[in-house]
Design a protein around this motif. Structure first.
Motif, mmCIF file in Angstrom:
data_model
loop_
_atom_site.group_PDB
_atom_site.id
_atom_site.type_symbol
_atom_site.label_atom_id
_atom_site.label_comp_id
_atom_site.label_asym_id
_atom_site.label_seq_id
_atom_site.Cartn_x
_atom_site.Cartn_y
_atom_site.Cartn_z
ATOM 1 N N UNK A 141 0.810 -1.153 0.015
ATOM 2 C CA UNK A 141 0.010 0.003 0.156
ATOM 3 C C UNK A 141 1.012 1.339 0.082
ATOM 4 N N UNK A 142 0.070 2.210 -0.333
ATOM 5 C CA UNK A 142 0.938 3.729 -0.424
ATOM 6 C C UNK A 142 0.005 4.709 -0.600
ATOM 7 N N UNK A 143 0.252 5.927 0.146
ATOM 8 C CA UNK A 143 -0.690 6.787 0.150
ATOM 9 C C UNK A 143 0.188 7.893 -0.900
ATOM 10 N N UNK A 144 -0.309 8.256 -2.083
ATOM 11 C CA UNK A 144 0.414 8.947 -3.071
ATOM 12 C C UNK A 144 -0.378 10.194 -3.680
ATOM 13 N N UNK A 145 -1.443 10.428 -2.658
ATOM 14 C CA UNK A 145 -2.396 11.584 -3.218
ATOM 15 C C UNK A 145 -3.652 11.605 -2.672
ATOM 16 N N UNK B 289 -3.368 16.437 -10.933
ATOM 17 C CA UNK B 289 -4.712 16.836 -10.430
ATOM 18 C C UNK B 289 -4.280 17.771 -9.093
ATOM 19 N N UNK B 290 -3.055 17.853 -8.815
ATOM 20 C CA UNK B 290 -2.651 18.518 -7.482
ATOM 21 C C UNK B 290 -3.313 17.932 -6.342
ATOM 22 N N UNK B 291 -3.428 16.819 -6.335
ATOM 23 C CA UNK B 291 -3.785 16.000 -4.933
ATOM 24 C C UNK B 291 -3.192 16.333 -3.909
ATOM 25 N N UNK B 292 -3.550 16.092 -2.693
ATOM 26 C CA UNK B 292 -2.823 16.732 -1.206
ATOM 27 C C UNK B 292 -1.816 15.540 -1.238
ATOM 28 N N UNK B 293 -0.727 15.926 -0.860
ATOM 29 C CA UNK B 293 0.348 14.932 -0.383
ATOM 30 C C UNK B 293 0.745 13.975 -1.557
ATOM 31 N N UNK B 294 0.670 14.445 -2.849
ATOM 32 C CA UNK B 294 1.033 13.465 -3.908
ATOM 33 C C UNK B 294 2.238 12.894 -3.813
#
Length: 361
Positions: free
Chosen positions: A10-14, A87-92
């Motif tokens: 898993x990863x948070x990429x945005x 998309x300029x997602x947060x914390x990309x």
């Protein structure tokens, strides 16, 4: 029969929006990339998410820590990150701590839970995925699943479980492993499991050495040396026929226990079991969520998932979690809602303390 490897990475990429969810287009990118690049490597895969984390559920025959599989996951996250930045997602790309792959994804940001085993005639597996918390969140549920007869009656009445299990515990600060045998060493085991901010169950085995459960124990703050979000751990649990029944594996989550994480990774809150549809933490960026996806393995193929926590049997757990959330939130910036200062070392608080140092704090 050759062994199957079950990998969850898993990863948070945005986040979309903020830290609450994953944009559907990122999930489509991940599915397309895994389908094209992994067709000769993977037996099967599913792409899912909880909160702002993308979860890659994969089966193959390459064993744990396989460089090819880990690189495939890494490249998938990179592909998703490109769109997240567009998309300029947060914390990309926040969980990707390097610009290049170095042979193994462990230590590079993403969380990894893997196990290798011979597939039984019937092989039920549950993948647990959490958001807004850290690896120690699995300590209490795993103890109840594999060591508590008040939760798991199979420990008493199933001759295949009666001998107990081996717990492999990771010291996430010193990066050391310890093993404890239950029921013989339960008291020793609990010394460490209760300190869930430092010690986390990495794996559980039966007394024959067969894997029963595996979890991600990577801690983002220790890898990065700064606050980059909570770890949002994943866990794999095999069920039935010598392991906890599906209902026994799910039962610990009927009582939402307190975990660390929540807003800015700096607060204690209840771990609330939810369906995939409700895995979008928004209240104070929480409360922390856990999703349980059930699969039947068939020659490595993932039959499912079944969204277990969509069951109305967990409605009271959710209600209790919300009541606990109300109570904890009423403390505002005071402990025990906010983490103790020694646990805030890798949040943004040290910068504030540095700024205030001129006041002789």
């Amino acid at each position: 029969m050759s062994k199957i490897t079950f990998s969850v990475i898993k990863a948070d990429i945005g986040g979309f929006v903020g830290h609450s969810s994953v944009h559907p287009d990122l999930l489509k990118v991940a599915e397309k990339y895994l389908g094209e690049k992994g067709k000769d490597l993977l037996i099967d895969f599913k792409v899912s998410h909880v909160g702002d984390d993308i979860n890659l559920i994969m089966t193959h025959k390459k064993g744990v820590d396989c460089e090819e599989v880990h690189k495939l996951a890494w490249d998938t996250f990179l592909e998703c990150t490109r769109l997240a930045r567009e998309y300029k997602l947060y914390g990309a790309g926040q969980d990707l701590l390097s610009d290049s792959f170095s042979g193994n994804i462990k230590g590079m940001g993403p969380g990894v839970a893997e196990m290798e085993f011979e597939e039984r005639p019937s092989e039920p597996v549950i993948v647990f995925m959490a958001d807004k918390t850290e690896p120690g969140a699995w300590n209490l549920p795993l103890y109840k699943m594999f060591a508590d007869p008040f939760n798991t009656i199979g420990l008493i009445i199933d001759p295949k479980m009666h001998d107990g299990f081996i717990f492999e515990v990771m010291d996430t600060v010193e990066n050391k492993l310890m093993k404890f045998s239950s029921p013989e060493e339960i008291y020793d085991l609990l010394v460490f499991l209760g300190a869930f901010n430092r010690y986390a169950v990495k794996a559980v085995y039966n007394k024959k050495g067969e894997p029963a459960a595996a979890s991600s124990t990577q801690r983002m703050n220790l890898m990065a040396g700064r606050y980059v979000g909570k770890d949002d751990p994943v866990m794999i649990v095999r069920c039935q026929n010598g392991f906890p029944a599906v209902g026994e594996a799910l039962e610990p989550f009927a009582n939402p226990h307190l975990v660390s994480g929540w807003m800015r990774g700096s607060h204690f809150g209840p771990l609330m079991p939810v369906s995939l549809q409700d895995a979008t933490p928004t209240r104070f960026d929480g409360p922390p969520r856990v999703v349980a996806l059930g699969f039947q393995l068939s020659n490595g193929k993932l039959i499912g998932p079944q969204d277990f926590f969509a069951d109305k049997g967990f409605d009271r757990a959710r209600q209790k979690a919300l009541e606990i959330a109300d109570y904890m939130r009423s403390h505002g910036p005071f402990e025990p809602h906010r983490l103790p200062l020694d646990e805030m070392e890798y949040t943004t608080l040290p910068r504030v303390m540095e700024k205030l140092s001129q006041k002789n704090l």
